[in-house]
Design a protein around this motif. Sequence first.
Motif, PDB file in Angstrom:
ATOM      1  N   ASP A   1     -30.297  24.470 -12.547  1.00  0.00           N
ATOM      2  CA  ASP A   1     -29.081  24.603 -11.751  1.00  0.00           C
ATOM      3  C   ASP A   1     -27.975  23.687 -12.266  1.00  0.00           C
ATOM      4  O   ASP A   1     -28.185  22.856 -13.159  1.00  0.00           O
ATOM      5  CB  ASP A   1     -29.394  24.289 -10.287  1.00  0.00           C
ATOM      6  CG  ASP A   1     -28.478  25.014  -9.319  1.00  0.00           C
ATOM      7  OD1 ASP A   1     -27.592  25.756  -9.780  1.00  0.00           O
ATOM      8  OD2 ASP A   1     -28.665  24.837  -8.099  1.00  0.00           O
ATOM      9  N   GLU A   2     -26.798  23.845 -11.667  1.00  0.00           N
ATOM     10  CA  GLU A   2     -25.638  23.018 -11.964  1.00  0.00           C
ATOM     11  C   GLU A   2     -25.260  22.245 -10.710  1.00  0.00           C
ATOM     12  O   GLU A   2     -24.658  22.794  -9.789  1.00  0.00           O
ATOM     13  CB  GLU A   2     -24.459  23.899 -12.409  1.00  0.00           C
ATOM     14  CG  GLU A   2     -24.745  24.732 -13.648  1.00  0.00           C
ATOM     15  CD  GLU A   2     -23.671  25.784 -13.897  1.00  0.00           C
ATOM     16  OE1 GLU A   2     -22.681  25.841 -13.115  1.00  0.00           O
ATOM     17  OE2 GLU A   2     -23.827  26.560 -14.858  1.00  0.00           O
ATOM     18  N   ARG A   3     -25.699  20.980 -10.643  1.00  0.00           N
ATOM     19  CA  ARG A   3     -25.386  20.103  -9.502  1.00  0.00           C
ATOM     20  C   ARG A   3     -25.743  20.746  -8.160  1.00  0.00           C
ATOM     21  O   ARG A   3     -24.970  20.692  -7.202  1.00  0.00           O
ATOM     22  CB  ARG A   3     -23.912  19.687  -9.537  1.00  0.00           C
ATOM     23  CG  ARG A   3     -23.530  18.905 -10.794  1.00  0.00           C
ATOM     24  CD  ARG A   3     -22.092  18.417 -10.749  1.00  0.00           C
ATOM     25  NE  ARG A   3     -21.165  19.548 -10.667  1.00  0.00           N
ATOM     26  CZ  ARG A   3     -20.741  20.232 -11.727  1.00  0.00           C
ATOM     27  NH1 ARG A   3     -21.185  19.925 -12.947  1.00  0.00           N
ATOM     28  NH2 ARG A   3     -19.885  21.225 -11.582  1.00  0.00           N
TER      29      ARG A   3
ATOM     30  N   LYS B   1     -25.802  23.762  -7.247  1.00  0.00           N
ATOM     31  CA  LYS B   1     -24.892  24.838  -6.862  1.00  0.00           C
ATOM     32  C   LYS B   1     -25.616  26.007  -6.214  1.00  0.00           C
ATOM     33  O   LYS B   1     -25.172  26.542  -5.188  1.00  0.00           O
ATOM     34  CB  LYS B   1     -24.128  25.325  -8.097  1.00  0.00           C
ATOM     35  CG  LYS B   1     -23.197  26.504  -7.845  1.00  0.00           C
ATOM     36  CD  LYS B   1     -22.481  26.921  -9.130  1.00  0.00           C
ATOM     37  CE  LYS B   1     -21.551  28.101  -8.894  1.00  0.00           C
ATOM     38  NZ  LYS B   1     -20.825  28.491 -10.136  1.00  0.00           N
TER      39      LYS B   1
END
Length: 300
Positions: free
Chosen positions: A278-280, A282
Motif C-alpha cells: 500500500d501507499e501510506r 491508502k
Amino acid sequence: MDRKKIAVIGAPMDLGQNRRGVDMGPSALRYAGLIERLQSIGYHVDDMGDIPIDRPGEVSEEKTNLKNLGEVIKANELLCLHVEKAVANGYFPLVLGGDHSIAIGTLAGVAKRRHQLGVIWYDAHGDLNTAETSPSGNIHGMPLAVSLGIGHEKLTSIGGFAPKIKPENVVIIGARSLDEGEKAYIREHGMKIFTMHEVDRLGMTRVMEEAIAHVSNGTDGVHLSLDLDGLDPNDAPGVGTPVLGGISYRESHLAMEMLAEAEIVTSAEFVEVNPILDERNKTAEVAVELMGSLFGEKLL
C-alpha cells in the motif's frame, strides 16, 4: 436483527495466496479508524478481535494442488463459528480480511442462520475456480465456488452443510479477470454478472439498481463480499492481485450508498487489504470510507 449492533471480526489470513502481508489487513483497517468511524455514525460496535491463524506446518500427505489446505480449512471452520454466533446474538457481522479465502467461513456462518442468502460479490475476479480449473492452486480464487458447493469436499463441507448459497442469488460486480473455467460456470448457470463493460456502459446507478433487485428477490438477507481489488489500483493500490481498469472510488461510494438506502445488507466482509503493498495505508482508509457509506454515513 438490530442493525445498530456490529460485531467486527478480524481474519488475518494470508495463506489463500502467495503474497505475504495481507494478514495485516485487519490491523490496517482498525488503524485507519474503522471502529471510531462506525461509532460516530451511531452504531454499537463490539470488536471481537482476530481469529488465530495457524502457520503452515509439514507438507500435507493429501494429494492436491490446493495450497495450505489444512490451515485454510481450520481457520474458516473457526470463522464460521464466530460469524454464526454474532448473527445468533443479533449482531451485523463485519469481517475484516485477510485474503478472500476467508469468505468460505463467513458465508458458512451466515448461511447457518439465513437459508436463502443473496450475495453481492464486488471483485475484479470471479473466485469460481476449483482445484481442476485454478492455474495457481490459490484458495483465495475459489471461495465463491466453494460456497456454491463446488470444489474440494473438505472446503465445501465447512460448517457441516453444502451448498451455502445458490447461483441464482448471486451478483458479481466489477469483474475484469476471469479464467476459462469460471466463464464456463457463469454461462452454464446464467449467473448475474456486471463486468467492467457493463459498469462503463450502463453506469453504476443502473448496475446497482439491477443488482439490488436481483439479490433481494426471494432472499432472507444479503451478504456483501468486497474485495478491494474490485476498485481501480489507482484508488486502491494495496492489494495482492491488482487489475487495471477497475471501479472508481466515487462509483464505489455510490454503490455503498445505494446499498445503505436499500437496507438489504445483513452481513459484510472487506478483504485483500495488503499494507506492505500500500501507499501510506491508502487502501485501508478507502475501505473504511466505503464502510462508512455502507452503514449510512451522510454528508448532510
